[in-house]
Design an enzyme around this catalytic site. Sequence first.
Site, short mmCIF file in Angstrom:
data_model
loop_
_atom_site.label_atom_id
_atom_site.label_comp_id
_atom_site.label_asym_id
_atom_site.label_seq_id
_atom_site.Cartn_x
_atom_site.Cartn_y
_atom_site.Cartn_z
N GLU A 171 -9.68 2.42 -5.77
CA GLU A 171 -9.33 3.73 -5.46
C GLU A 171 -8.37 4.51 -6.50
O GLU A 171 -7.60 5.26 -5.78
CB GLU A 171 -9.03 3.82 -3.96
CG GLU A 171 -10.43 3.07 -2.98
CD GLU A 171 -10.14 3.13 -1.68
OE1 GLU A 171 -11.14 3.77 -0.78
OE2 GLU A 171 -9.08 3.00 -1.29
N HIS A 190 -2.59 2.92 -4.93
CA HIS A 190 -1.99 2.41 -3.41
C HIS A 190 -0.70 1.81 -3.57
O HIS A 190 -0.19 1.05 -2.87
CB HIS A 190 -3.23 1.18 -2.87
CG HIS A 190 -4.45 1.97 -2.41
ND1 HIS A 190 -4.43 2.50 -1.16
CD2 HIS A 190 -5.37 1.77 -2.97
CE1 HIS A 190 -5.68 2.82 -0.99
NE2 HIS A 190 -6.63 2.24 -2.06
N ASP A 214 0.84 -1.05 0.12
CA ASP A 214 0.16 0.13 -0.06
C ASP A 214 0.91 1.31 -0.04
O ASP A 214 2.24 0.91 0.02
CB ASP A 214 -1.17 -0.01 1.13
CG ASP A 214 -2.32 0.62 0.46
OD1 ASP A 214 -2.36 1.87 0.19
OD2 ASP A 214 -3.40 -0.05 0.75
C1 ACM Z 1 -10.79 -1.14 0.11
O1 ACM Z 1 -11.36 -0.90 1.31
N1 ACM Z 1 -10.44 0.16 -0.78
C2 ACM Z 1 -10.83 -2.23 -0.94
#
Ligand code: ACM
Length: 776
Positions: free
Chosen positions: A346, A281, A206
């Site tokens: 995201e 991420h 991440d």
């Molecule tokens: C997530 O909670 N962004 C998969």
Amino acid sequence: MNVLKKVLLLVLIAVTVSCQKTKVTKVFTEKDISIIPKPAALQLQEGSFEFTENTQFVATDAAQKEIASILIDKFNETSGWSLELVEQAPAKDFVQFVVDEKLADEAYTFVVTSDKVLITAKGNAGFLYGIETLRQLLPASIESAKRISSGEWVIPNVTITDQPRYKYRGLMLDVARHFFKMDYLKKTVDRLAMLKMNVLHLHLVDDQGWRIEIKKYPKLTEVGAWRVDQEDKHWDGRYTPTADEKGTYGGFYTQEELKELVAYATTKNVEIIPEIEMPAHVSSAIAAYPELSCFGTPIGVPSGGVWPITDIYCAGKENTFEFLEDVLTEVMAIFPSKYIHVGGDEATKTNWEKCPHCKKRMQSEGLKSVDQLQSYFIKRMEVFINSKGKILIGWDEILEGGIAPEATVMSWRGVAGGVEAAKQGHDVIMTPGSHCYFDHYQGPQNEEPLAWGGYTPLSMVYTFDPTVDTMTPAEAKHVLGGQANVWSEQIKTEAHSEYMIFPRLAALSETLWSPKESRNWEDFSNRIVTLFSRFDYMGINYAKSAYLVTHDVQIDMKTQEVSLSLKNEFPNADIRYTLGDKKLTEQATKYTQPLKIDKTTTVHASLFKNDQPVGVPFNTTIEFHKAVGKKVTFKETYDDQYKGEGEFGLTNTLRGTKNFTDGHWQAWLGKDMEAVIDLGAATAIQEVTLGTLENQGPGIYFPTSLTVFVSTDGKTYKEIGVEKRDFAKNPSFDLKDFKISFEKQSVRYVKVVATSLKTLPNGGKAWLFVDEILIN
Ligand code: ACM
Ligand code: ZN
């Protein structure tokens, strides 16, 4: 009630004396059996089996012996025995594994008679689950790490036939936001197996950390695994370090360690699924190799919150794909799982819109949007992953712009993504935030350690169903199962991680393993008490939040009478309470019906079990005031997303917590709040208070001013006081009462105007949150 049952109830323990030794024969009722997840079918029979130091385990290969040793080690530890493993069954007093090829993969049958225990299965998974069932039939003290002097290791004669409802029963640990030691991962594997769960999904990458050694790209861990230590600050209050600041906080797993974990997990029927996030991420990877991003700008590994996520891999450069294929090649050599999780969630693709490489890619591939470019990215990775005989999993964003042909979808933004994917013929793993996000609160926020937000109590987890009613049978077949996700932004320690996982994982395990028809919260709530006792012996720092008492306030529309009700997650709970400064003892009044409240009242309450208070006691002061139960009219009504308790939400004494989703807050987006309270008759007042919240991360700001006006006729108003608060940056979550005092006067109407910041410092609209208007 049949005769047998009557006898069982009357005589709980009978001791029969044989000529050589005293043999304990415990008489059991169904209530004594507390297995979680509940077996598919269980019949209790007369009689019991006692483990002694002479009991033997019959196992014919190394794997069976390892499974048997889970229990043998426990007996040896608690009783000082050295139980024997043998290959041939003796005449009696043994536990034996029996192979039956006809049984399904994880199914087992389990038959206890007075002289033996037979566990029948196709293979090791079933044998393991049989042993785990046996473990839970034994008294909780079998989990003790210390010697137990008076262990009566007696289990009832039963016949169990058991198999899972879903084949995928997972837990995701986010080891990127905070790093967890290998030893904790192994412990977690043991605990998953205990609850008959079979997947540990490791979120290895991440923004805030890259956690897996990749030999071809050493900087991923030399640079990407370490960040500037700002652990003393709130996650969203940490500055973004520059590329030349050296990180000291973090860690990573070597390939050897991960291989060892995989081997260990295999013995516990737990599949480890690695997640290598892309295209977003990944700030930690870009900090190590800036050329992977669109513009190659050097960045530091972020120490905390990153939002929106714009530092993402470039989808135009060929070297991005070379890098990812190299990384995945090493990853696949460590993890034999047939799944590779590539994240996909995201991504804010603003750089892709500007990047010459990305624009060129879109042109050459005929892509019309950056969503389609992400779809190209994931599809291209899928071709590579499929070529190695593996299946790609992605978060539900991989549906946007077109899903890769063979992909499995992990649905997290509710179940809609999963439903859509199943419609399109894709396999689905359900992990909706509502039921499966174990980074959410599980009790009232004021009583809980800081969590990400949300509210997912034990009873909510227990209602989880991965199969959605609207699915056709063909679509439902694509639902592989479900998974809990433990995102670790706010979770720094193993103890805290355990607290978030247990006991909610027990509830989840039952939703994924047991037949849907057998689901029964009251029954589960009895069985979980025994599991708590096991957790105590095992030293697991589980949450007792389900024992918390919470309150609610009702207002009678006609009489405007206010009553207070006390609740607990468990039905028919023994709640006892006292008022004022009286101490809460077993003599406290048993709560049976709502309490009338007509003045400021302090209430202490607790759940009682066996006449003893359990869990954290509930203490609250209901602040009564002159506007309680009075009608509020708004110039513009609160937003549909945050309605609080509706009509009387601001005059019902119920105060919000720092969790803005707790159901007590009314909120306005990008506008002021103007409310008029009709006190019903001329009333002497001298103070108006407005309860508010600030949490700047999601855009919630204190009002910039509060103005109070009064009127006797509801037509002409007189301004009576104003308080201003200038905007200030605030990284934490805070509650604040704005209070305006004035000379006592008799009025009927009070107008309260709270002005909103309206526009956020970075554009966007600001929220204004209000929980109560108190008038005195
Ligand atoms: C997530 O909670 N962004 C998969
Ligand atoms: Zn680019």
